[in-house]
Write a protein that holds these residues in place. Sequence first.
Motif, short mmCIF file in Angstrom:
data_model
loop_
_atom_site.label_atom_id
_atom_site.label_comp_id
_atom_site.label_asym_id
_atom_site.label_seq_id
_atom_site.Cartn_x
_atom_site.Cartn_y
_atom_site.Cartn_z
N VAL B 21 37.21 -54.59 -17.67
CA VAL B 21 37.88 -55.76 -17.05
C VAL B 21 36.65 -56.72 -16.75
O VAL B 21 35.50 -56.21 -16.69
CB VAL B 21 38.72 -55.29 -15.81
N ASP B 22 36.99 -57.76 -16.65
CA ASP B 22 36.01 -58.99 -15.99
C ASP B 22 35.64 -58.53 -14.93
O ASP B 22 36.25 -58.57 -13.82
CB ASP B 22 36.53 -60.47 -16.08
N PHE B 23 34.09 -58.54 -14.69
CA PHE B 23 33.66 -58.10 -13.27
C PHE B 23 34.07 -59.27 -12.54
O PHE B 23 33.99 -59.33 -11.16
CB PHE B 23 32.11 -58.23 -13.48
N GLY B 24 34.48 -60.61 -12.85
CA GLY B 24 34.62 -61.62 -11.87
C GLY B 24 36.17 -61.35 -11.38
O GLY B 24 36.59 -62.25 -10.39
N ASP B 25 36.79 -60.65 -11.97
CA ASP B 25 38.33 -60.74 -11.49
C ASP B 25 38.45 -59.34 -10.65
O ASP B 25 38.85 -58.31 -11.14
CB ASP B 25 39.16 -60.51 -12.91
N ARG B 26 38.36 -59.71 -9.34
CA ARG B 26 38.43 -58.65 -8.66
C ARG B 26 39.81 -58.00 -8.33
O ARG B 26 40.08 -56.93 -7.90
CB ARG B 26 38.21 -59.35 -7.09
N THR B 27 40.95 -58.91 -8.61
CA THR B 27 42.30 -58.48 -8.65
C THR B 27 42.49 -57.40 -9.75
O THR B 27 42.91 -56.18 -9.75
CB THR B 27 43.34 -59.55 -9.09
N ALA B 28 41.97 -57.56 -10.60
CA ALA B 28 42.01 -56.55 -12.04
C ALA B 28 41.20 -55.35 -11.87
O ALA B 28 41.79 -54.28 -12.03
CB ALA B 28 41.64 -57.27 -13.46
N ILE B 29 40.21 -55.61 -11.22
CA ILE B 29 39.14 -54.45 -10.85
C ILE B 29 40.09 -53.58 -9.68
O ILE B 29 40.21 -52.46 -9.88
CB ILE B 29 37.98 -54.91 -10.10
N LEU B 30 40.74 -54.04 -8.88
CA LEU B 30 41.51 -53.54 -7.67
C LEU B 30 42.48 -52.83 -8.50
O LEU B 30 42.65 -51.45 -7.91
CB LEU B 30 42.26 -54.33 -6.83
N VAL B 31 43.41 -53.25 -9.43
CA VAL B 31 44.39 -52.66 -9.98
C VAL B 31 43.93 -51.36 -10.79
O VAL B 31 44.44 -50.27 -10.63
CB VAL B 31 44.87 -53.50 -11.10
N GLN B 32 42.51 -51.62 -11.48
CA GLN B 32 42.03 -50.20 -12.02
C GLN B 32 41.69 -49.21 -11.20
O GLN B 32 42.18 -47.87 -11.30
CB GLN B 32 40.96 -50.83 -12.98
N VAL B 33 41.21 -49.43 -9.98
CA VAL B 33 40.66 -48.42 -8.91
C VAL B 33 41.79 -47.81 -8.40
O VAL B 33 41.78 -46.63 -8.30
CB VAL B 33 39.92 -49.17 -7.74
N LYS B 34 42.94 -48.55 -8.31
CA LYS B 34 44.23 -48.04 -7.79
C LYS B 34 44.74 -46.98 -8.85
O LYS B 34 45.26 -45.87 -8.29
CB LYS B 34 45.24 -48.95 -7.31
N GLN B 35 44.63 -47.46 -9.97
CA GLN B 35 45.04 -46.44 -11.20
C GLN B 35 44.33 -45.25 -11.19
O GLN B 35 44.93 -43.94 -11.42
CB GLN B 35 45.10 -47.22 -12.53
N PHE B 36 42.84 -45.35 -10.79
CA PHE B 36 42.23 -44.13 -11.13
C PHE B 36 42.38 -43.17 -9.67
O PHE B 36 42.02 -42.05 -9.63
CB PHE B 36 40.82 -44.24 -10.69
N SER B 37 43.09 -43.84 -8.88
CA SER B 37 43.18 -43.10 -7.26
C SER B 37 44.53 -42.71 -7.06
O SER B 37 45.04 -43.31 -5.95
CB SER B 37 42.13 -43.70 -6.39
#
Lengths: 157, 280
Positions: B21-37
């Motif tokens: 995901v784009d490093f600038g897109d914190r919302t997308a990053i957050l979605v991934q982190v939650k998916q991993f957890s």
Amino acid sequence: MSLIWIHEDAITLDHPVMDAAGSHAEPIFIWDTDRHDTLGYSLKRRMFIYECALDLNIPIYANNPYTVLTALSKGRAIYAANSPDPHIKDILSDLNESYDVVIIEAPSLTQVPDDTETGRFFRFWNKAKKTALVHSREQAVHGRDPQETDVKDKLSS
Amino acid sequence: MSNSLGNYANHISTLGHVDRVDFGDRTAILVQVKQFSPGLDTQDTVISPVRGGKCEAQSRLEPLKPEAYGSTRNHLDGAVTGLSPFIRHGVVNSSDVRDRALDVSTPKQAEKFIQQLAWRAYWQQFYRKWPDLIWQDIEPYKTGFEPYDYADDLPEDIAMGETGVACIDQFIAELLETGHIHNHARLYIAAYVCHWRRVKWQAGARWFLAHLLDGDLASNNLSWQWVASTFSHKPYFFNLENVEKFTGETIDTRMKTNGPLAGTYDALYARLFPNLEPRS
């Protein structure tokens, strides 16, 4: 082409492990959910770690590190930065049973003998400050360079 | 996660290769982190304003003022760097930070700053030597109490920052909201947990590890033991006057809202450690 495990104690490509593994080596980061759960990491901790990894622009895997490294190695050597974390050491030790594992030290802040008494900080500091207060480029003149270290020593210490 | 993606070859996707995901897109990053957890508490929704990554580390490294750090570091508004989460995860190496300090100041001016970096090296050296001791009392408590006198679990009011002691609650709120608090605030909280509430240091250490962006087993656990007195000559404690001295106006240090912390050192010592001889 070697494989480089970028683990959570050294989320960087600016580490001697990169040079040691060679310019064609493949660095990967492995997201270890089970480890985060075991340590009870909050969302904010996980987010910070993930952002550090994402910033490197290297492949990221979310899985057990041993599983990923054994699947991707295919006979290649596995390089990693040294870590005091027994969890990381155990994984590297297990890998070392079947693969060529190379552990690389980062430049250290101090050069303190391993047998230095560590019961109190200021006894440590009195020895540490002789090197801690010297710039790396001056220490390099005296031959202190990061080195590949004996894997068994690193895994057993 | 690519476990559910079709863009990768099967042998890769089953390994858990992550879709970038784009490093600038914190919302997308957050979605991934939650998916991993999937095991993460659903009530845990807070992310830190501190972002990961090398640019963030560099932005803290470049304005480094070691001399100012040395003279103000104990103050909550002192010239601290905020580099510790990045050092913890190796985004920057402590020797690089030392070199930067020596680029902009003399060794004498930088000594206090580098000494603080050396604390981490000290804890790490201990941890390398004795990894199995990291959750154990290294020495007996010097508080006049035995380990069984301390509670095993962190009380809920502490975990939530609802102790009723105003400054402690403010420090805890900052910990929970940002994952990063000043070292002096950490000492205040740890002392409050161990000595005012008589809770085992291990419970506090586990709690800090969950939240501190820079938390690692060596620095965190051994610092807690230093406060508790199981890795030091005496317990660390403080009084309200000390908090007032080192905190700015944003921290509530009124006596009426911080009653348990008020008093002279001798009076608090007698109250917190009644089994010890009075301070001379």
